[in-house]
Design an enzyme around this catalytic site. Sequence first.
Site, mmCIF file in Angstrom:
data_model
loop_
_atom_site.group_PDB
_atom_site.id
_atom_site.type_symbol
_atom_site.label_atom_id
_atom_site.label_comp_id
_atom_site.label_asym_id
_atom_site.label_seq_id
_atom_site.Cartn_x
_atom_site.Cartn_y
_atom_site.Cartn_z
ATOM 1 N N GLU A 89 0.690 -1.097 0.033
ATOM 2 C CA GLU A 89 0.020 0.182 0.063
ATOM 3 C C GLU A 89 0.858 1.148 -0.014
ATOM 4 O O GLU A 89 2.152 1.454 0.538
ATOM 5 C CB GLU A 89 -0.892 0.159 1.195
ATOM 6 C CG GLU A 89 -1.976 0.924 0.998
ATOM 7 C CD GLU A 89 -3.332 0.480 1.527
ATOM 8 O OE1 GLU A 89 -4.191 1.414 2.187
ATOM 9 O OE2 GLU A 89 -3.337 -0.738 2.084
ATOM 10 N N LYS A 125 -1.280 -1.005 -3.733
ATOM 11 C CA LYS A 125 -2.784 -0.582 -3.096
ATOM 12 C C LYS A 125 -2.905 0.962 -2.999
ATOM 13 O O LYS A 125 -1.879 1.642 -2.403
ATOM 14 C CB LYS A 125 -2.765 -1.156 -1.731
ATOM 15 C CG LYS A 125 -3.311 -2.581 -1.941
ATOM 16 C CD LYS A 125 -3.508 -3.132 -0.374
ATOM 17 C CE LYS A 125 -4.776 -3.038 0.022
ATOM 18 N NZ LYS A 125 -5.028 -3.869 1.262
ATOM 19 N N PHE A 171 -14.970 -3.264 0.640
ATOM 20 C CA PHE A 171 -14.999 -3.673 2.121
ATOM 21 C C PHE A 171 -16.323 -4.055 2.429
ATOM 22 O O PHE A 171 -17.144 -3.411 2.991
ATOM 23 C CB PHE A 171 -14.396 -2.461 2.821
ATOM 24 C CG PHE A 171 -12.850 -2.485 2.722
ATOM 25 C CD1 PHE A 171 -12.198 -2.843 1.829
ATOM 26 C CD2 PHE A 171 -12.166 -1.911 3.692
ATOM 27 C CE1 PHE A 171 -10.788 -2.757 1.692
ATOM 28 C CE2 PHE A 171 -10.666 -1.543 3.720
ATOM 29 C CZ PHE A 171 -10.093 -2.140 2.688
#
Length: 315
Positions: A89, A125, A171
Amino acid sequence: MSSLDALKQYTTVVADTGNFKQLAQFAPRDATTNPSLILKAVQQPEYQPLLKETAAEHAGEPMDQIVDCMLVRFGLEILKVVPGRVSTEVDARLSFDTAATIARAERIMRLYEEAGVGRDRVLIKIAATWEGIQAARALEHQGIRCNLTLLFAFCQAVACGEAGVQLISPFVGRIYDWYKKSAGSSWDEQANGGANDPGVKSVAQIYHYYKHFGIETEVMGASFRNVGQIIALAGCDLLTISPELLAQLQASDAPVERRLDPAQAKQAAIKFVSYNEAAFRYALNEDAMATDKLAEGIRAFAADAVKLEAMIQAL
């Protein structure tokens, strides 16, 4: 056959952890990390030597560079265990800066390449803000594949598809959390379970839209709260699952049936939509859940990045 093995018939299973020593027992194809997972891992005694070694090797370098080296170091260890890809990320504090996100992604990829890892094994990410999606568009043109995270709204998924993003991570659990908290005492767990779970419904909508219109972006459900949410999305391209829930699936022999099917999606009556920047921002603003959870997620990842930096400085 375990439920985990049954799930693997329909879906690519990904491990959602920075704890690479846990990975092998579940035989996932890919693995994902984020600042919170890395922070959690480096607080464990068995990872302290790796933290200290990386910090010592890069002593005197800018902190953001040391952190990227740390993230890549974990990624390299993960890639020794999984046969597929690792997601690493970009600093969440860059979520609203397209140019800085691109520069940081390029550096992370360069670190992997210097370690002998090809671009086909790494996903960068990035938070699915408008700026993050535009950064991903540019990176994909360079052959740097991206995983757009903190994705809660349908408009985010549509914009990612239009940008040619490799993969998105909607999510599930955080969407469920918001609706459950919002409902308060009126929440009915049974009525909002399985296919009716708000997080499951969000991923299913995205999956059907992508498959109906032939959008190649991969859908990877993420952030699960229970096994039921995972089973309800069997057939999704990928599912990234915590070690705790992977263990539950491995210990169960309950049958798993395919729930998401590209053939069914092709036949569904689905309207095509498109978003420019203004329309995207308005659609996101209209979705109170997505607005809240995106902001909250960026704040949390940024806070854990600061904690990780503090740990390195204290060495």
